[in-house]
Design an enzyme around this catalytic site. Structure first.
Site, PDB file in Angstrom:
ATOM      1  N   ASN A 424       1.712  -4.402   4.986  1.00  0.00           N
ATOM      2  CA  ASN A 424       2.245  -3.682   3.834  1.00  0.00           C
ATOM      3  C   ASN A 424       1.986  -4.490   2.566  1.00  0.00           C
ATOM      4  O   ASN A 424       2.322  -5.677   2.498  1.00  0.00           O
ATOM      5  CB  ASN A 424       3.753  -3.468   3.993  1.00  0.00           C
ATOM      6  CG  ASN A 424       4.376  -2.821   2.766  1.00  0.00           C
ATOM      7  OD1 ASN A 424       4.137  -1.648   2.488  1.00  0.00           O
ATOM      8  ND2 ASN A 424       5.185  -3.580   2.027  1.00  0.00           N
ATOM      9  N   GLU A 425       1.371  -3.854   1.595  1.00  0.00           N
ATOM     10  CA  GLU A 425       1.133  -4.477   0.289  1.00  0.00           C
ATOM     11  C   GLU A 425       0.443  -5.831   0.423  1.00  0.00           C
ATOM     12  O   GLU A 425       0.828  -6.815  -0.206  1.00  0.00           O
ATOM     13  CB  GLU A 425       2.443  -4.598  -0.493  1.00  0.00           C
ATOM     14  CG  GLU A 425       3.080  -3.255  -0.781  1.00  0.00           C
ATOM     15  CD  GLU A 425       4.408  -3.342  -1.517  1.00  0.00           C
ATOM     16  OE1 GLU A 425       4.871  -4.466  -1.792  1.00  0.00           O
ATOM     17  OE2 GLU A 425       4.994  -2.286  -1.796  1.00  0.00           O
TER      18      GLU A 425
END
Length: 819
Positions: A424-425
Site C-alpha cells: 500500500n502506497e
C-alpha cells in the site's frame, strides 16, 4: 449396579479407544503487566522474600487481549508509547497425552515478541499480525523437575512474555504509516495440548465451475515436527451447510515432512458461497496414531471468482458490484485489543450497512474477522503491512516474504478471500536515504510470484504505486474526488480514465473526514475554491491542514453534511458504471493515527462512517439507502439539535431511504410524498424545502415499500437570531444515568446568542472523585476537541461522589461545574 461382565467390556473399550481430541484454552485472565523494559526475565520471576517485600517495577493486573496503547493512542497531549512491555502469569500444565505437545498459540502480538518459561527463552517472533506457535513441552518438563516448581511456584509454571513496538526502520509496517503500530498481546493467546502426531496446517481447496455443476475439494496437510516414525490413519468427512454427509474417506499414510495429500472429493452441484447465500461446508479431519486422536475442523465454500480484464468482477459467473469498506484493528478504550464480542458487533454492523466487500487495511487480521467474513458473506482483500516508507534491506524484505507466506497459508481456506494484497502506497518515500523505483519493482515482482506460487487460484493487488501497477493482477489508483483533490462530481470521469489504464481495476480508498456532530447549512461552499480539472489523486502533503493548494480536506468544514453529499454522489454514480468491479470506502470506523495531531479530534483519522465506539454517523444511513434491501428510512440530522437561518427561509430536509416512496411530516403537517430516484441528487430525490418555526420543530418520515411501512422521527430547534464572535462559555449537565453524567459546553457571543458555526478548540478538565472519560478518540470522548456547531460534550463517571468539571477555550474565561 454394573455387572462384572459389563464393567470388563466398558474398561476394555476405554483402554482401546484413542485419547480425546486435542484441547485448547484461551489464556485471558491472571496476567500482570508492566509498560517498560526489565533488566532481564529474572526480574519477572524472582521471589519476593518475607523480609524484603520490595518489588520494582510495580506490575498491574490485566486481562487479555491487552494493548500497550489502549489510551495513549488517543491522548491529545503525548506521543503514543513505543517500546517494550512485559506480561507474566503462571500456568497449570496438565497435558493428557503421553509424549504429547504443549503449545502456546499466538493469534497476534505486537510487534517483536520473546517468550520465556521461567528463565528459559522458548521462542520469539517478529511481526505483529500473523499467527505463530511456540512449543513449550520440553521447557515445561525441565522446569517441573526443579525445586522452584515445587516450592516457589507451588506446582505452576511461570510464563513471561516481552512485547516490543519500538520504532525500527528494518521492520514492516513503517512508522510513517497513517495508523498506530501498536504493542502488546492484543489478540488471543491459547494454551494447546496436542498428541505426538498432529497437523500443523490443513489446506482445503474448494473449486467449482462458473455454472456450479461440479465442485472439487482437495485436501493437503503438513504434520507438526519433530515427527515420530510410523504411519497414521486419516479419515475425512465433508458435511454440507445443513450438516448432511456429502462424502468421506479413510486412508493410511506414512508420517513424513512436507505437504501430503489427504484426499479429494467431487461434489455435484454444490451449494455455492456468495454474499447473499454464504453457504459453508464443514471438513472434518481425524488423524489417529499410537492410540491417540487429533481432530481438525475447517469451513470451506465453493465459489468461482473472476476479475474480467477491462471489465467487472464475476462471482459464480454473475456480475457482483463489490460494495466495500475497510477495517483497522482499533477501538475506543482498548486500541488493538478488541474482544471477540466487539469484533462480532463491528462486522455485523458493516453487514447491516450493506457491505459485501472489505479490504483489511493494512495488515493480516484476526482469524475471528475472517471467520465472520465467511459466515456473513463479505468478500475480502487482505494484505501484508508493506505500507509506505520505501524499501528496506534484506531483514526487512525477508519479513515481508515471511508475512505473505503466513497470511496465505493461515487464511487459505477462507472462501471470503479473493485477493492477496502485496502493498500500500509503496511510492511514499521517507524511511531510507535511497528510494529506488527499480528495486521496489523487483521486490514487488518477487512478492507477486510468491503469492501465485502459494495460491494460484486467487488474485494479487496493490493500491497507489503507479510505477508498479503493471505487476499485480488488480490495481487500485489514488482517487479522492472531492476531498484531497478536485470536486466530487469529477469522480466518474477520473475513475473511467484510470480504469482504461490497467488490465483489472478496483477502486479502494475514497471518502472524506467528518467531525461527528458537526453539521452545515451550506456544506458545499468549499468546492467554489477548488480548481476544476486538477485530478483526484492524493499527493504529498494533501492530508495537512496547512498550506498548499485549495482542497476540501484543508478548506472544507469537515461536517457530516458535506460527507453525506460526497458519499451520495459517489454511490449514485456507481450505479451507472457497468464496467466497474467495485469500490471500498475508507474506512468503516474512525481510528487512531500518530500523523494527524491537528485534526478536530487530535490523532484521529475521522473518515469513518461510524465513530471509534461504533456510534453511526449520518453517512452510515446514506450507504444503507443504496446498499440494503430491508426497508429503512432516516431523516438527516439526528445529531444536529439546532438548525439556523432567517425567519421564513425555506430549509432543505433530506431523508435517506431505500423505499419506493416517502412522505414527510413537519410539525404534524404533510409536506407531500416523494418517489425515490437514485439519480436525483441529493438524497435520491427524497428532499423537501420547508419553512421551520422559530424554536422546536418535529419531523416524521414515513417510507412505504409495497405493503411494508417504516418511519423515523426527530426533533430540532430552529434559531433565527444572528450571532457574533464567540465570547464566553457555559457548562451544564445535560443528563445522568447509572452514575454516568453528560456535560455540555456551549459557545456564546457577547449577547449570549449561541454561536452555531463555532469550531473553537475546547479543553475539559476534572478534579475530585470522578473520572473523566477521555482519550477515547470520539467526539464525546476527548478532553481536547474542536466544537461541533458551537458545542461539545463529554462524560464523567461520578462514582456517586463530588467532582468539579472545567472547560477552557483560548480567549475566553474558564468555567466550572460542580457535580
Amino acid at each position: 449396579m454394573i455387572k462384572p461382565a459389563y464393567f470388563f467390556v466398558i474398561l476394555l473399550l476405554a483402554l482401546t479407544r484413542p485419547a480425546v481430541a486435542q484441547q485448547q484454552t484461551r489464556l485471558n485472565t491472571g496476567w500482570e503487566f508492566v509498560r517498560q523494559d526489565l533488566g532481564g526475565v529474572w526480574e519477572a520471576v524472582r521471589p519476593v522474600t518475607a523480609g524484603n517485600p520490595e518489588s520494582v517495577p510495580l506490575w498491574e493486573p490485566v486481562s487479555l487481549p491487552h494493548c500497550f496503547n489502549a489510551r495513549d493512542a488517543a491522548d491529545p497531549d503525548v506521543n503514543y508509547y513505543q517500546g517494550p512491555g512485559w506480561y507474566r502469569t503462571q500456568l497449570s500444565i496438565t497435558n493428557p497425552y503421553a509424549n504429547g505437545r504443549t503449545l502456546l498459540h499466538f493469534e497476534g502480538a505486537g510487534q517483536k515478541t520473546r517468550v520465556f518459561i521461567y528463565t528459559t527463552e522458548v521462542g520469539s517472533h517478529v511481526g505483529g499480525y500473523d499467527e505463530w506457535t511456540v512449543d513449550i513441552t520440553q521447557a515445561v518438563a525441565d522446569f517441573q523437575k526443579t525445586d522452584a516448581f515445587k516450592t516457589q511456584f507451588k506446582g505452576k509454571v511461570p510464563l513471561s512474555i516481552r512485547c516490543d513496538n519500538s520504532r525500527d526502520l528494518e521492520m514492516m509496517p513503517s512508522d510513517l504509516s497513517d495508523f498506530n503500530v501498536y504493542g502488546g498481546l492484543y489478540r488471543y493467546l491459547n494454551l494447546r495440548y496436542e498428541p505426538a502426531v498432529s497437523l500443523e496446517r490443513l489446506a482445503a481447496k474448494a473449486e467449482v465451475d462458473p455454472a456450479g455443476k461440479l465442485g472439487l475439494l482437495t485436501l493437503k496437510g503438513v504434520f507438526r515436527e519433530p515427527l515420530p516414525a510410523g504411519s497414521a490413519q486419516v479419515s475425512v468427512r465433508l458435511l454440507d451447510s445443513r450438516g448432511q454427509l456429502v462424502a468421506k474417506s479413510q486412508a493410511s499414510i506414512t508420517i513424513k515432512s512436507g505437504e501430503l495429500d489427504l484426499g479429494s472429493f467431487k461434489v455435484k452441484t454444490p451449494r455455492r458461497w456468495s454474499p447473499e447465500h454464504p453457504d459453508l461446508y464443514t471438513v472434518e479431519v481425524v488423524v489417529t496414531a499410537a492410540d491417540q486422536r487429533f481432530e481438525q475442523t475447517e469451513k470451506v465454500g465453493f465459489r468461482n471468482i473472476e476479475f474480467v480484464e477491462h471489465g467487472p468482477f464475476l462471482l459464480n459467473g454473475q456480475r457482483l458490484l463489490l460494495r466495500g469498506t475497510h477495517r483497522h484493528e482499533d477501538h475506543a478504550g482498548v486500541a488493538a485489543a478488541m474482544t471477540e464480542p466487539q469484533i462480532r458487533q463491528e462486522m455485523r454492523l458493516m453487514k447491516s450497512m450493506g457491505v459485501n466487500f472489505i479490504r483489511l487495511g493494512h495488515y493480516q487480521q484476526s482469524r475471528i474477522v475472517l471467520n465472520l467474513c465467511d459466515s456473513l458473506g463479505i468478500v475480502v482483500w487482505e494484505e501484508i503491512p508493506w505500507c509506505r516508507g520505501g524499501l528496506g534491506g534484506e531483514v526487512y524484505q525477508a519479513q515481508g516474504r515471511r508475512m505473505l507466506t503466513n497470511m496465505v497459508q493461515q487464511h487459505y481456506n477462507h472462501p471470503a478471500v479473493i485477493i492477496w494484497g502485496l502493498g500500500n502506497e509503496n511510492d511514499w518515500p521517507g524511511d531510507f536515504p535511497e528510494f529506488d523505483k527499480e528495486k521496489i519493482r523487483t521486490y514487488m515482482k518477487s512478492l507477486n510470484d510468491l503469492a501465485h506460487q502459494l495460491d494460484p487460484a486467487r488474485y494479487t493487488a496493490i493500491r497507489r504505486c503507479d510505477f508498479c501497477k503493471d505487476i499485480p493482477d488488480v490495481y487500485s489508483p489514488s482517487i479522492w474526488a472531492g476531498w484531497y483533490r478536485g470536486i466530487y462530481t469529477d469522480y466518474k470521469q477520473v475513475t473511467e480514465q484510470e480504469f482504461k489504464s490497467v488490465k483489472r481495476f478496483l477502486h479502494v480508498e475514497w471518502g472524506g473526514d467528518s467531525h461527528a456532530g458537526r453539521h452545515s447549512e451550506n456544506p458545499d461552499n468549499a468546492l467554489a475554491k477548488i480548481t476544476h480539472g486538477q485530478g483526484a489523486d492524493e499527493r504529498a502533503g494533501d492530508a495537512s491542514l496547512f498550506g498548499g493548494s485549495a482542497r476540501v480536506s484543508k478548506d472544507g468544514d469537515w461536517s457530516e453534511s458535506y460527507l453525506c453529499n460526497l458519499v451520495d454522489w459517489h454511490l449514485k454514480e456507481q450505479e451507472t458504471m457497468p464496467w466497474l468491479s467495485g469500490t471500498a470506502y475508507w474506512p468503516f470506523k474512525d481510528f487512531s493515527t500518530p500523523v494527524r495531531p491537528d485534526n478536530p479530534i487530535p490523532y484521529m483519522n475521522q473518515k469513518g462512517v461510524v465513530e471509534r465506539d461504533f456510534t453511526p454517523k449520518e453517512a452510515f444511513y446514506v450507504f444503507q439507502s443504496y446498499w440494503t434491501t430491508a426497508p429503512m428510512v432516516h431523516i438527516y440530522g439526528h445529531s444536529w439539535p439546532v438548525r439556523w437561518g432567517a425567519a421564513g427561509e425555506q430549509k432543505m430536509v433530506k431523508v435517506y431511504s431505500n423505499a419506493a416512496e416517502v412522505e414527510l411530516f413537519v410539525n404534524g403537517k404533510s409536506q407531500g410524498v416523494k418517489k425515490r430516484d437514485s439519480q436525483d441528487f441529493p438524497a435520491a430525490g427524497l428532499r423537501w424545502l420547508v419553512q421551520l418555526n422559530e424554536g422546536e420543530n418535529t419531523f416524521l418520515a414515513v417510507a412505504r415499500q409495497g405493503k411494508t411501512t417504516v418511519q423515523d422521527q426527530i426533533t430540532q430547534r430552529y434559531q433565527t437570531a444572528q450571532w457574533g464572535k464567540p465570547a464566553k462559555l457555559i457548562l451544564t449537565k445535560t443528563g445522568e444515568a447509572n452514575g454516568l453524567a453528560t456535560i455540555e459546553v456551549k459557545l456564546l457571543d457577547a449577547q449570549g446568542v449561541p454561536c452555531l458555526d463555532a469550531v473553537n478548540w475546547v479543553r475539559f478538565g476534572l478534579v475530585g472523585d470522578g473520572v473523566l472519560l477521555d482519550d477515547l478518540g470520539t467526539s464525546s470522548g476527548s478532553r481536547k476537541v474542536q466544537a461541533y456547531n458551537g458545542r461539545a460534550i463529554i462524560r464523567v463517571l461520578t462514582n456517586k461522589l463530588h467532582s468539579v468539571a472545567s472547560v477552557a477555550s483560548e480567549g475566553m474565561e474558564t468555567v466550572f461545574l460542580s457535580l
